[in-house]
Design an enzyme around this catalytic site. Structure first.
Site, PDB file in Angstrom:
ATOM      1  N   ILE A 248       8.496  -8.612  -4.218  1.00 23.27           N
ATOM      2  CA  ILE A 248       9.643  -7.768  -4.178  1.00 23.27           C
ATOM      3  C   ILE A 248       9.414  -6.836  -3.120  1.00 23.27           C
ATOM      4  CG2 ILE A 248      10.193  -7.818  -6.675  1.00 23.27           C
ATOM      5  CD1 ILE A 248       9.551  -4.710  -6.572  1.00 23.27           C
ATOM      6  N   ASP A 249       8.179  -6.530  -2.455  1.00 19.85           N
ATOM      7  CA  ASP A 249       8.055  -5.387  -1.632  1.00 19.85           C
ATOM      8  C   ASP A 249       8.207  -5.854  -0.117  1.00 19.85           C
ATOM      9  OD1 ASP A 249       7.084  -3.600  -3.312  1.00 19.85           O
ATOM     10  OD2 ASP A 249       5.232  -4.402  -3.518  1.00 19.85           O
TER      11      ASP A 249
ATOM     12  N   MET B 241      10.452   1.497  -6.192  1.00 18.40           N
ATOM     13  CA  MET B 241       9.247   0.831  -5.565  1.00 18.40           C
ATOM     14  C   MET B 241       9.003   0.943  -4.115  1.00 18.40           C
ATOM     15  SD  MET B 241       8.137  -1.852  -8.800  1.00 18.40           S
ATOM     16  CE  MET B 241       7.547  -1.414 -10.301  1.00 18.40           C
TER      17      MET B 241
END
Lengths: 405, 405
Positions: free
Chosen positions: A140-141, A185
């Protein structure tokens, strides 16, 4: 007999199972391998022979698995030692693969997983072992090099954009509104926080300020910015990445929590609360709320991007096809050919080039003040979040299927 | 000339605008009022003549407004004084209503809003003022008396159930899983936390323990429960309502935050973190995560219940119809006639009966240990979360429209 195995590693995403199903699908068409095994809990599980036969599972179950978030084969954060320091570990793994007549190994993961692929393919080459090792990107980063973006990111961005829009509306209902802080995040990179620019109402971004790890955080400038905006419009919406740092590279949240994970990364969290307290102490207002999206942003299949799901499926398919063609030590990458209409092509990159490197949010997409992103960033994000999956239901909630329970 | 006005009050929900559109729709068919006004920011805005003509807004905009979460007319937490202590306030309000030729006043809200409806209708009756006052129920807390459930609750429950299922999968991927704590809203009642029982995988609830304000929280029993379950299955998923109390009725989170809102309710939050620290300090494991759903649970239109949206629309329609028939001092209530198939009917209840009372989660739906809910609760919740709205899109995100910006 020639089989293959696929396993998942690192933090989960909403679309990581889609890549496994893409791979299964390619083998159905190609019949390159007799069996497709699934390694449960990544390398860690494979070393314990925690292995299942995915090719014997019914189409119906596989279809539910495809639209199930999080690593349905389980995950691990196991890091292989350097080849020189512990060849026994490599030998054990290779022996298990041989025992199952496995000639291709697929690892769905991020930087650390590509490091595993690079090490294993190197070990096999040196020792003349005919097993192929191919990496399938996932995180997801969105911080992998040599790929336009990573499967998993689009779905996280879609959830972030949607949630920002919705919480903005919720946080704006009173005459006396306060300041709202959303923490995303993103330990090293700001892609997730930056994707909050997707949230627009009447063509205007609802977010006032976005703070990224790529832009040095200045406490005094932050308070000046927030104070001015609050005086102007009586509400401020702030998005902050968990990994923001000061000009010396020190994590802003470092004082809150100083533990480290196995890879030596600082474990972050709580920077939203830190900013909240800063604002309250500064006297701007006491009406400040902070919300951490936490793991919601990486598992919200109900709000996943269909484009992301499709691409995750495709990189899984291509991994199998390329392994069958004899490739090894590579990762499947996505190249963006055009923004509008959005078109992509796929290629292979050396996994050791990807491993242990980080793709940062481009500095030219950050505004001069270091507190927002440009329209180029918006155009980059927008096609990645297109369309929704049509999920099967059970008890009026999505029907999910995993194999690691 | 005879007009009406509708306004929203208290905490937002995903479906509160749907009630306003239902009311507009009923007037289109019935033509009971010449104009339907919207009061911005509830009573507070109306007292400042912050009033718009909703009947002049295009159908297209109204349709987007219908599927927009949060109070699109703005909200307030304004509490009317007692009639005896400050009749000036009542007089001011009535004069403004008369100025706009308003003969019916609708308030979409919870207990405090029904208190407002009760007071205003009483004032009008005493002073022989011919204005009708009708309440439209709304609250994610599901804590209104004399209605089977409240519009807004089903959508919150759907988001909670979905998020529990998804975060459970995320929190279960490793060999060494930890303990996950999800904190829901619910200051006085446990309906929201209890709705987490909706999350099932392979017909089994994924939640291990649910802690509600209705069941006295015992720290030692909690730690014993968690320790045993963690030893059995190496992971524990806990859902906790922000409002849990000890046997003396003292909020567990009281030491964390002791501020109060305008109505004298303690402002809670952080009980999840408190439990997390309890577990860590007890030595069960240090792998504990706590997540607060916060306002996400009351504004997640992308995950709203279509059943809830439909019922919210219906109570708005009926409010207008009943006012036109001459009713006043009432709230529209929902009665459940059958669970399977799910059918409801509607009725009117006295708003002063609803006002300032609380509908608690039934004790007979709490298990003997006080740490979970029964299958009856599951059957009650399940029909309330059925189906999704098909949202209009803009920039690949939902297109929302509000009038209070």
């Amino acid at each position: 007999m020639s089989n293959c195995i696929v396993a998942q590693s690192g933090g989960p995403t909403s679309v990581i199972n889609s890549s496994v199903v893409g791979l299964l699908n390619a083998n159905k068409k190609l019949k390159a391998f007799d069996k497709v095994y699934g390694g449960l809990n990544g390398i860690e599980g494979i070393l314990n022979k925690n292995i299942i036969d995915l090719s014997s599972i019914s189409d119906e179950e596989i279809d539910h698995f495809r639209f199930t978030p999080s690593s349905g084969l389980g995950s691990c954060r196991y890091k292989l030692s350097d080849i020189d320091s512990c060849s026994q570990e490599y030998e054990n793994l290779i022996n298990i693969l041989k025992e199952y007549d496995i000639t291709s190994f697929f690892y769905v993961g991020g930087n650390d997983s590509m490091d595993t692929i690079a090490k294993l393919s190197k070990y096999a080459r040196i020792n003349k072992i005919d097993i192929k090792f191919i990496g399938i990107p996932k995180t997801i980063d969105n911080d992998l090099m040599f790929t336009d973006h990573t499967p998993g990111f689009g779905s996280a961005a879609k959830f972030i954009g949607t949630s920002v829009l919705e919480t903005y509306l919720d946080a704006s209902v009173y005459v006396n509104n306060g300041i709202f802080i959303l923490e995303t995040m993103g330990r090293d990179t700001g892609w997730l926080a930056a994707s909050s620019c997707l949230a627009k109402l009447d063509n205007k971004s609802v977010v006032d300020f976005i703070y990224l790890p790529e832009s040095a955080f200045d406490k005094d400038q932050f308070l000046r910015d927030v104070k001015q905006r609050f005086e102007e419009q009586n509400k401020v919406y702030i998005v902050v990445s968990e990994g923001i740092r000061d000009k010396n590279g020190k994590f802003i949240s470092e004082l809150q929590c100083s533990s480290q994970d196995k890879f030596g990364h600082a474990q972050l969290g709580g920077v939203g609360n830190y900013l909240k307290n800063l604002i309250i102490e500064s006297g701007i207002t006491s009406r400040v709320k902070s919300l951490e999206l936490g793991i919601l942003q990486r598992c919200a299949m109900h709000c996943a991007s269909y484009t992301d799901l499709t691409e995750a499926f495709k990189v899984g398919e291509l991994a199998l096809i390329h392994a069958a063609e004899g490739e090894t030590g590579k990762m499947v990458a996505i190249n963006r050919d055009s923004n509008e209409p959005y078109t992509v092509s796929y290629s292979l990159v050396d996994s050791d080039k990807v491993a242990n490197h980080v793709s940062y949010f481009p500095s030219e997409w950050i505004n001069e003040a270091g507190n927002f992103v440009t329209e180029e960033a918006y155009s980059y994000f927008k096609p990645l979040i297109k369309d929704l999956p049509n999920l099967a239901l059970k008890g009026n909630l999505p029907k999910y299927k995993v194999f690691n329970q």
